[in-house]
Motif scaffolding. Structure first.
Motif, PDB file in Angstrom:
ATOM      1  N   VAL A 169       0.346  -1.672   0.133  1.00 27.96           N
ATOM      2  CA  VAL A 169      -0.039   0.050  -0.290  1.00 27.96           C
ATOM      3  C   VAL A 169       0.977   1.452  -0.373  1.00 27.96           C
ATOM      4  O   VAL A 169       2.106   1.196   1.007  1.00 27.96           O
ATOM      5  N   PHE A 170       0.677   1.983  -1.446  1.00 28.58           N
ATOM      6  CA  PHE A 170       1.401   3.280  -1.250  1.00 28.58           C
ATOM      7  C   PHE A 170       0.491   4.465  -0.896  1.00 28.58           C
ATOM      8  O   PHE A 170       0.571   4.621  -1.907  1.00 28.58           O
ATOM      9  N   GLN A 171       1.195   5.655  -0.490  1.00 24.92           N
ATOM     10  CA  GLN A 171      -0.156   6.532   0.194  1.00 24.92           C
ATOM     11  C   GLN A 171       1.336   7.327  -1.397  1.00 24.92           C
ATOM     12  O   GLN A 171       2.420   8.089  -0.997  1.00 24.92           O
ATOM     13  N   THR A 172       0.258   8.332  -2.285  1.00 26.54           N
ATOM     14  CA  THR A 172       1.273   9.026  -3.594  1.00 26.54           C
ATOM     15  C   THR A 172       0.922  10.640  -3.277  1.00 26.54           C
ATOM     16  O   THR A 172       1.514  10.683  -3.219  1.00 26.54           O
ATOM     17  N   ALA A 173       0.270  10.715  -2.561  1.00 25.61           N
ATOM     18  CA  ALA A 173       0.742  12.323  -2.193  1.00 25.61           C
ATOM     19  C   ALA A 173      -1.250  12.179  -0.932  1.00 25.61           C
ATOM     20  O   ALA A 173      -1.506  11.609  -0.230  1.00 25.61           O
ATOM     21  N   PRO A 174      -0.437  13.351  -0.382  1.00 24.78           N
ATOM     22  CA  PRO A 174      -1.501  14.169   0.868  1.00 24.78           C
ATOM     23  C   PRO A 174      -2.552  13.962   0.195  1.00 24.78           C
ATOM     24  O   PRO A 174      -2.972  14.832  -0.442  1.00 24.78           O
ATOM     25  N   GLY A 175      -3.865  13.348   1.577  1.00 24.49           N
ATOM     26  CA  GLY A 175      -5.089  14.248   1.460  1.00 24.49           C
ATOM     27  C   GLY A 175      -5.590  12.829   0.192  1.00 24.49           C
ATOM     28  O   GLY A 175      -6.455  12.875  -0.980  1.00 24.49           O
ATOM     29  N   THR A 176      -5.182  12.348  -0.512  1.00 23.01           N
ATOM     30  CA  THR A 176      -5.574  11.179  -1.722  1.00 23.01           C
ATOM     31  C   THR A 176      -6.364   9.558  -0.731  1.00 23.01           C
ATOM     32  O   THR A 176      -5.408   9.327  -0.031  1.00 23.01           O
ATOM     33  N   GLU A 177      -6.544   8.663  -1.800  1.00 18.65           N
ATOM     34  CA  GLU A 177      -6.247   7.165  -1.506  1.00 18.65           C
ATOM     35  C   GLU A 177      -4.723   6.514  -1.831  1.00 18.65           C
ATOM     36  O   GLU A 177      -4.067   7.359  -2.858  1.00 18.65           O
ATOM     37  N   PRO A 178      -4.519   5.367  -0.814  1.00 19.94           N
ATOM     38  CA  PRO A 178      -3.227   5.320  -1.531  1.00 19.94           C
ATOM     39  C   PRO A 178      -4.221   4.142  -2.645  1.00 19.94           C
ATOM     40  O   PRO A 178      -4.621   3.680  -2.938  1.00 19.94           O
ATOM     41  N   VAL A 179      -2.559   3.625  -3.830  1.00 14.86           N
ATOM     42  CA  VAL A 179      -2.579   2.464  -4.588  1.00 14.86           C
ATOM     43  C   VAL A 179      -2.192   1.562  -3.403  1.00 14.86           C
ATOM     44  O   VAL A 179      -1.472   1.537  -2.476  1.00 14.86           O
ATOM     45  N   ARG A 180      -2.698   0.362  -3.979  1.00 13.89           N
ATOM     46  CA  ARG A 180      -2.978  -0.837  -2.903  1.00 13.89           C
ATOM     47  C   ARG A 180      -2.072  -1.766  -4.368  1.00 13.89           C
ATOM     48  O   ARG A 180      -2.741  -1.974  -6.196  1.00 13.89           O
ATOM     49  N   GLY A 181      -0.956  -2.853  -4.272  1.00 14.23           N
ATOM     50  CA  GLY A 181      -0.861  -3.388  -5.391  1.00 14.23           C
ATOM     51  C   GLY A 181       0.110  -3.292  -6.053  1.00 14.23           C
ATOM     52  O   GLY A 181       0.746  -1.794  -5.974  1.00 14.23           O
ATOM     53  N   LEU A 182       1.113  -4.088  -6.386  1.00 12.65           N
ATOM     54  CA  LEU A 182       1.974  -2.969  -7.526  1.00 12.65           C
ATOM     55  C   LEU A 182       1.635  -2.606  -8.774  1.00 12.65           C
ATOM     56  O   LEU A 182       2.687  -1.967  -9.324  1.00 12.65           O
ATOM     57  N   GLY A 183       0.710  -3.159  -9.249  1.00 14.30           N
ATOM     58  CA  GLY A 183       0.437  -2.323 -10.863  1.00 14.30           C
ATOM     59  C   GLY A 183       0.508  -0.918 -10.260  1.00 14.30           C
ATOM     60  O   GLY A 183       0.881  -0.078 -10.761  1.00 14.30           O
ATOM     61  N   GLY A 184      -0.062  -0.114  -9.333  1.00 14.87           N
ATOM     62  CA  GLY A 184      -0.217   0.910  -8.500  1.00 14.87           C
ATOM     63  C   GLY A 184       0.888   2.120  -8.366  1.00 14.87           C
ATOM     64  O   GLY A 184       1.193   2.639  -8.274  1.00 14.87           O
ATOM     65  N   LEU A 185       1.889   1.250  -7.604  1.00 10.94           N
ATOM     66  CA  LEU A 185       2.488   1.556  -7.362  1.00 10.94           C
ATOM     67  C   LEU A 185       4.114   1.622  -8.201  1.00 10.94           C
ATOM     68  O   LEU A 185       4.748   2.602  -8.629  1.00 10.94           O
ATOM     69  N   ARG A 186       4.248   0.910  -9.028  1.00 10.27           N
ATOM     70  CA  ARG A 186       4.342   0.890 -10.650  1.00 10.27           C
ATOM     71  C   ARG A 186       4.483   2.401 -11.401  1.00 10.27           C
ATOM     72  O   ARG A 186       4.898   2.698 -11.510  1.00 10.27           O
ATOM     73  N   GLU A 187       3.200   2.691 -11.622  1.00  8.60           N
ATOM     74  CA  GLU A 187       2.822   3.593 -11.907  1.00  8.60           C
ATOM     75  C   GLU A 187       2.855   4.949 -11.060  1.00  8.60           C
ATOM     76  O   GLU A 187       3.620   6.301 -11.698  1.00  8.60           O
ATOM     77  N   ALA A 188       3.461   5.071 -10.034  1.00  6.66           N
ATOM     78  CA  ALA A 188       3.521   5.753  -8.702  1.00  6.66           C
ATOM     79  C   ALA A 188       4.616   6.422  -8.955  1.00  6.66           C
ATOM     80  O   ALA A 188       5.620   6.886  -8.538  1.00  6.66           O
TER      81      ALA A 188
END
Length: 130
Positions: A35-54
């Motif tokens: 689980v990776f928080q991409t920016a303050p106030g946003t929903e975190p991305v979950r899983g490797l696909g979303g993390l790769r984009e971030a």
């Protein structure tokens, strides 16, 4: 090249990968259930696909990333780390960018004894008003 045998080593490997622009190496530092928080106030991305984009967005800045561990709490196969990070890079418009914050990370030991990042909130200090 760094290894994944300790939390310190996984942090060093991640910094090395980001500064080299090596997305695949950076991704190898993460747990598949991340689980990776991409920016303050946003929903975190979950899983490797979303993390790769971030992470690709950070790598696109051609970053120079530094980190400093501030505190660590260990509980067997789980470690919570607070660290300060600083990134200097180039924005999409060619202008210099600089950012940083205090981060909170949760690391988990894998079945093979190596470590991976499970949760990363690089903007933790902004969430708590630090």
């Amino acid at each position: 090249m760094g290894s994944r045998n300790s939390v310190t080593e996984i942090n060093e490997l991640f910094v090395e990968a980001m500064n080299a622009g090596d997305l695949d190496l950076a991704m190898s530092c993460w747990d598949e259930d991340t689980v990776f928080q991409t920016a303050p106030g946003t929903e975190p991305v979950r899983g490797l696909g979303g993390l790769r984009e971030a992470l690709q967005q950070f790598i696109d800045t051609k970053p120079h990333l530094t980190i400093e561990e501030l505190h660590r709490v260990e509980a067997g196969d789980v470690v919570l780390v607070a660290l300060k990070w600083h990134l200097v890079g180039t924005g999409p418009d060619g202008e210099s960018i600089e950012m940083g914050a205090v981060d909170s990370n949760v690391f988990c030991r894998q079945a093979d004894g190596t470590w991976r990042i499970r949760i990363d909130n690089p903007f933790h200090s902004q969430h708590i008003g630090f």
